[in-house]
Design a protein around this motif. Sequence first.
Motif, PDB file in Angstrom:
ATOM      1  N   TYR A 164     -41.458-127.528  45.367  1.00  0.00           N
ATOM      2  CA  TYR A 164     -41.771-126.758  44.165  1.00  0.00           C
ATOM      3  C   TYR A 164     -40.738-126.966  43.057  1.00  0.00           C
ATOM      4  CZ  TYR A 164     -45.569-124.447  46.628  1.00  0.00           C
ATOM      5  OH  TYR A 164     -46.728-124.185  47.308  1.00  0.00           O
ATOM      6  N   LYS A 165     -40.248-128.177  42.937  1.00  0.00           N
ATOM      7  CA  LYS A 165     -39.357-128.529  41.834  1.00  0.00           C
ATOM      8  C   LYS A 165     -40.185-129.096  40.678  1.00  0.00           C
ATOM      9  CE  LYS A 165     -35.687-127.632  44.369  1.00  0.00           C
ATOM     10  NZ  LYS A 165     -34.842-126.441  44.128  1.00  0.00           N
ATOM     11  N   GLU A 197     -35.169-122.050  49.637  1.00  0.00           N
ATOM     12  CA  GLU A 197     -35.836-120.820  49.241  1.00  0.00           C
ATOM     13  C   GLU A 197     -36.516-121.060  47.906  1.00  0.00           C
ATOM     14  OE1 GLU A 197     -37.417-117.265  49.605  1.00  0.00           O
ATOM     15  OE2 GLU A 197     -35.879-117.876  51.054  1.00  0.00           O
ATOM     16  N   VAL A 198     -37.792-120.702  47.811  1.00  0.00           N
ATOM     17  CA  VAL A 198     -38.556-120.840  46.572  1.00  0.00           C
ATOM     18  C   VAL A 198     -39.090-119.472  46.181  1.00  0.00           C
ATOM     19  CG1 VAL A 198     -40.573-121.868  45.470  1.00  0.00           C
ATOM     20  CG2 VAL A 198     -39.197-123.226  47.040  1.00  0.00           C
ATOM     21  N   ASP A 199     -38.857-119.095  44.938  1.00  0.00           N
ATOM     22  CA  ASP A 199     -39.329-117.815  44.437  1.00  0.00           C
ATOM     23  C   ASP A 199     -40.850-117.778  44.477  1.00  0.00           C
ATOM     24  OD1 ASP A 199     -40.228-115.813  42.351  1.00  0.00           O
ATOM     25  OD2 ASP A 199     -38.052-115.478  42.312  1.00  0.00           O
ATOM     26  N   ILE A 200     -41.404-116.686  44.941  1.00  0.00           N
ATOM     27  CA  ILE A 200     -42.850-116.550  45.057  1.00  0.00           C
ATOM     28  C   ILE A 200     -43.536-116.699  43.710  1.00  0.00           C
ATOM     29  CG2 ILE A 200     -42.853-114.049  44.791  1.00  0.00           C
ATOM     30  CD1 ILE A 200     -45.099-116.186  47.121  1.00  0.00           C
ATOM     31  N   GLU A 201     -42.835-116.335  42.636  1.00  0.00           N
ATOM     32  CA  GLU A 201     -43.411-116.456  41.298  1.00  0.00           C
ATOM     33  C   GLU A 201     -43.615-117.924  40.915  1.00  0.00           C
ATOM     34  OE1 GLU A 201     -44.640-114.026  39.494  1.00  0.00           O
ATOM     35  OE2 GLU A 201     -44.105-112.698  41.169  1.00  0.00           O
ATOM     36  N   ILE A 202     -42.728-118.776  41.393  1.00  0.00           N
ATOM     37  CA  ILE A 202     -42.879-120.207  41.110  1.00  0.00           C
ATOM     38  C   ILE A 202     -44.125-120.755  41.806  1.00  0.00           C
ATOM     39  CG2 ILE A 202     -41.856-122.493  41.482  1.00  0.00           C
ATOM     40  CD1 ILE A 202     -39.132-121.243  41.114  1.00  0.00           C
ATOM     41  N   ILE A 203     -44.323-120.336  43.037  1.00  0.00           N
ATOM     42  CA  ILE A 203     -45.507-120.765  43.779  1.00  0.00           C
ATOM     43  C   ILE A 203     -46.776-120.292  43.073  1.00  0.00           C
ATOM     44  CG2 ILE A 203     -46.759-120.555  45.952  1.00  0.00           C
ATOM     45  CD1 ILE A 203     -44.070-120.339  47.377  1.00  0.00           C
ATOM     46  N   GLN A 208     -51.513-121.403  39.492  1.00  0.00           N
ATOM     47  CA  GLN A 208     -52.189-121.183  38.214  1.00  0.00           C
ATOM     48  C   GLN A 208     -52.341-122.492  37.452  1.00  0.00           C
ATOM     49  OE1 GLN A 208     -53.629-118.473  37.142  1.00  0.00           O
ATOM     50  NE2 GLN A 208     -54.220-119.292  35.136  1.00  0.00           N
ATOM     51  N   THR A 209     -51.279-123.295  37.462  1.00  0.00           N
ATOM     52  CA  THR A 209     -51.304-124.573  36.740  1.00  0.00           C
ATOM     53  C   THR A 209     -52.387-125.500  37.271  1.00  0.00           C
ATOM     54  OG1 THR A 209     -48.930-124.436  36.252  1.00  0.00           O
ATOM     55  CG2 THR A 209     -49.948-126.625  36.151  1.00  0.00           C
ATOM     56  N   PHE A 210     -52.524-125.531  38.593  1.00  0.00           N
ATOM     57  CA  PHE A 210     -53.457-126.476  39.220  1.00  0.00           C
ATOM     58  C   PHE A 210     -54.733-125.797  39.733  1.00  0.00           C
ATOM     59  CE2 PHE A 210     -49.205-128.379  39.732  1.00  0.00           C
ATOM     60  CZ  PHE A 210     -49.429-129.629  39.165  1.00  0.00           C
ATOM     61  N   LYS A 211     -55.071-124.631  39.179  1.00  0.00           N
ATOM     62  CA  LYS A 211     -56.203-123.869  39.719  1.00  0.00           C
ATOM     63  C   LYS A 211     -57.536-124.592  39.578  1.00  0.00           C
ATOM     64  CE  LYS A 211     -57.066-121.092  35.541  1.00  0.00           C
ATOM     65  NZ  LYS A 211     -57.172-119.717  35.006  1.00  0.00           N
ATOM     66  N   GLU A 212     -57.655-125.489  38.609  1.00  0.00           N
ATOM     67  CA  GLU A 212     -58.899-126.228  38.410  1.00  0.00           C
ATOM     68  C   GLU A 212     -58.920-127.538  39.187  1.00  0.00           C
ATOM     69  OE1 GLU A 212     -61.314-124.825  36.826  1.00  0.00           O
ATOM     70  OE2 GLU A 212     -60.099-123.117  36.180  1.00  0.00           O
ATOM     71  N   GLN A 213     -57.866-127.809  39.951  1.00  0.00           N
ATOM     72  CA  GLN A 213     -57.732-129.071  40.669  1.00  0.00           C
ATOM     73  C   GLN A 213     -58.122-128.905  42.141  1.00  0.00           C
ATOM     74  OE1 GLN A 213     -57.049-131.721  39.000  1.00  0.00           O
ATOM     75  NE2 GLN A 213     -56.129-130.951  37.115  1.00  0.00           N
ATOM     76  N   PRO A 214     -58.530-130.003  42.788  1.00  0.00           N
ATOM     77  CA  PRO A 214     -58.893-129.931  44.215  1.00  0.00           C
ATOM     78  C   PRO A 214     -57.659-129.945  45.109  1.00  0.00           C
ATOM     79  CG  PRO A 214     -59.154-132.178  43.428  1.00  0.00           C
ATOM     80  CD  PRO A 214     -58.753-131.348  42.225  1.00  0.00           C
TER      81      PRO A 214
END
Length: 276
Positions: A164-165, A197-203, A208-214
């Motif tokens: 998630y970078k 550790e990755v912040d849940i908000e980043i995930i 959201q960014t890729f919501k239209e993608q498969p």
Amino acid sequence: MKRILFPTDFSEVATNAFVHAVELAKKIQGELIVLHSYDLPPMDDQFFPENFTEVYETVELAHFDLFKDELPKLRKIIEEHNFEDIKMTHRLMEGNFVTNIKKAIEEDAIDYLIMGTSGATDWEALFGGSNSGSVILGIDVPMLCVPFGVAHKKIDTIGFVTHYKQQDKIALHKTLDLAKIIHAKVKCLYVKTTTSEVDIEIIKEWEQTFKEQPVEYFMFQSDEIKQVTLDFIAKEKIDVLSMLTYKSGFFEGMFVANYAKKTTEDIKIPILVMHA
């Protein structure tokens, strides 16, 4: 038209990867550029003034003859797959392997690079400064590494390894671009370790960014990254695994043999190496 560069030494490893190159070229309606690179032996003409030129000409002729003899075999593979309409051109280049690949990528406007690897031994060599390793770390086009013995099959699902970078996001866009062309879906894997550790908000922002993608997202908590990845590949029926090179430690840990854990299998699907 997309262009695929296929460097070959005409070995079994390379020929196995050629089938993957042909299939991808057909899928993306692309062109194949076959490259054979060779080095002339180091010699000093002051010690061999009489036959210096003759030796070099003999070596060059031998590689030319090899190239001429082997190309029909590649064309036969194309015919066997009923892909005679694929355009295939050739380059025979003297000089450093990596330098020639970079030169071909630039001069031929290459979109994808496909090479074969011979399994764990070759993967280990990638991180020891071998030619193939230098290629992986020194180019900026997607590179498909095909382990020897891995037969081609239709690519329905691409796995994408992420931390998630920001660099991962760029690479995911590239992976999705290919997925669209070949009508595949993408499954995104994040392995949460005791040191990551990755912040849940980043995930959530990614989703959201890729919501239209498969694309689907999978997260597992474990320090056994390779084993989790192997399980992910098996359970989710991953056909190709895509990942970035910037995570050199992670990338190395995925492929270099861990002699303390001999039970861990090798990854036996093609690896799509991305460069952010």
